[in-house]
Scaffold this motif. Sequence first.
Motif, PDB file in Angstrom:
ATOM      1  N   THR A 143      50.170  30.334  45.195  1.00 48.07           N
ATOM      2  CA  THR A 143      49.054  29.675  44.505  1.00 48.07           C
ATOM      3  C   THR A 143      47.719  30.098  45.114  1.00 48.07           C
ATOM      4  OG1 THR A 143      50.436  27.756  43.957  1.00 48.07           O
ATOM      5  CG2 THR A 143      48.041  27.445  43.896  1.00 48.07           C
ATOM      6  N   VAL A 189      46.642  33.542  43.931  1.00 52.18           N
ATOM      7  CA  VAL A 189      46.023  33.533  42.604  1.00 52.18           C
ATOM      8  C   VAL A 189      44.586  33.020  42.690  1.00 52.18           C
ATOM      9  CG1 VAL A 189      46.138  32.523  40.292  1.00 52.18           C
ATOM     10  CG2 VAL A 189      48.248  33.245  41.449  1.00 52.18           C
ATOM     11  N   GLN A 191      41.935  35.490  44.075  1.00 50.13           N
ATOM     12  CA  GLN A 191      41.757  36.766  43.388  1.00 50.13           C
ATOM     13  C   GLN A 191      40.274  37.197  43.304  1.00 50.13           C
ATOM     14  OE1 GLN A 191      44.432  38.826  41.818  1.00 50.13           O
ATOM     15  NE2 GLN A 191      42.685  40.166  42.193  1.00 50.13           N
ATOM     16  N   ASP A 250      47.430  41.690  45.481  1.00 48.77           N
ATOM     17  CA  ASP A 250      47.235  41.596  44.032  1.00 48.77           C
ATOM     18  C   ASP A 250      48.572  41.688  43.298  1.00 48.77           C
ATOM     19  OD1 ASP A 250      44.539  41.264  44.214  1.00 48.77           O
ATOM     20  OD2 ASP A 250      44.010  43.318  43.654  1.00 48.77           O
ATOM     21  N   ALA A 299      50.218  38.485  43.558  1.00 50.05           N
ATOM     22  CA  ALA A 299      49.541  37.505  42.704  1.00 50.05           C
ATOM     23  C   ALA A 299      49.923  37.698  41.241  1.00 50.05           C
ATOM     24  CB  ALA A 299      48.035  37.607  42.888  1.00 50.05           C
ATOM     25  N   ASN A 300      50.117  38.967  40.834  1.00 52.00           N
ATOM     26  CA  ASN A 300      50.474  39.253  39.443  1.00 52.00           C
ATOM     27  C   ASN A 300      51.840  38.640  39.080  1.00 52.00           C
ATOM     28  OD1 ASN A 300      48.118  40.695  39.006  1.00 52.00           O
ATOM     29  ND2 ASN A 300      49.048  42.669  39.546  1.00 52.00           N
ATOM     30  N   ALA A 332      53.051  36.031  40.675  1.00 53.28           N
ATOM     31  CA  ALA A 332      53.068  34.699  41.297  1.00 53.28           C
ATOM     32  C   ALA A 332      53.558  33.617  40.343  1.00 53.28           C
ATOM     33  CB  ALA A 332      51.678  34.344  41.820  1.00 53.28           C
ATOM     34  N   ASN A 333      53.036  33.610  39.130  1.00 50.85           N
ATOM     35  CA  ASN A 333      53.396  32.545  38.198  1.00 50.85           C
ATOM     36  C   ASN A 333      54.897  32.524  37.910  1.00 50.85           C
ATOM     37  OD1 ASN A 333      50.766  31.589  37.951  1.00 50.85           O
ATOM     38  ND2 ASN A 333      50.285  32.984  36.258  1.00 50.85           N
TER      39      ASN A 333
END
Length: 298
Positions: free
Chosen positions: A171, A174, A177, A225, A228-229, A231-232
């Motif tokens: 989290t 993200v 970012q 990154d 993070a891409n 992450a969801n």
Amino acid sequence: MVEENNNDQFEQNDSQLASALTGKVDYLTDLQNSIKDGNDLHVYQLINHNKYNQQLDVEPDLNDNATYDFSLAQNLTPELSHHLSYKLIDYLGETYPFFYYHEYELGQFDVYFGNWWDHRLFGKLDVINVAFEFDEEEYDKLAQSFNLEAEGKRVNEAAMQRLAAENDHLTNLVVEQPDRNKQRAKLQGQMQEIEGRSAMPWESAKQKEEKQVLEEQLVEIDNLDNQANDANKKIKSNENEILKLSKEETILGFERQSLKQIFGTFAEFNDSTRTLYKNYLLSFLGNNAEEKQVSDND
């Protein structure tokens, strides 16, 4: 003289053969009659005579020449198990009311713990030997649950904390970012500045080192990154796993509570399952202590 001896030997062999066959016929007849009469206690005696005597403290009759050879009926084990299951499962329903049974094929029984949603397949019931065959993983999980409960802990606590911490980290990736975008732009500007700088030969090594540090920082940002891409998707997966582990903890709580209501402790439960064969057979004899002096002819 030799012919007479041979005849005597043949007659002796025939007599022994006839006796042996009679013994086998008597055994099967006894088993058949016991099944017909619903005398499950005597059926268990015929299935495993030695175990029966040992468990119920029956003194062997030295004059008993009866045949006790269950191999004669071994191929009928599924049918016999199905027949014996009726009274056994009635007894188990009172002794272990938290267990439920499913006959998935003739004479073969699965044991489930509880009748709530997502109840666990906990093992199998061996009707012929009057014994539970618990699934080792499920049994160990319940045992661990009891041990950890005394410490105020849970079986899945460490895993749930690890997944929650990972979700916090993802989290933050993200959320951070925009900060990484600014940092990337700054590093790229510094890279361009270095590449556009005219350096003297003796400064080339330092310039190369500065450029390498910037490249490593940019690679690290790219790695963050990439995390993070995804992450969801990963956060959702972790949340589902946490929910699954939480449900398992709830079920373990139901199991502990059900078991404690009947036995008090996990140790008492273990003691009961270890003596299940003896306790079940004694239940046929009633509560009168004198009736528990079993004879081979019961």
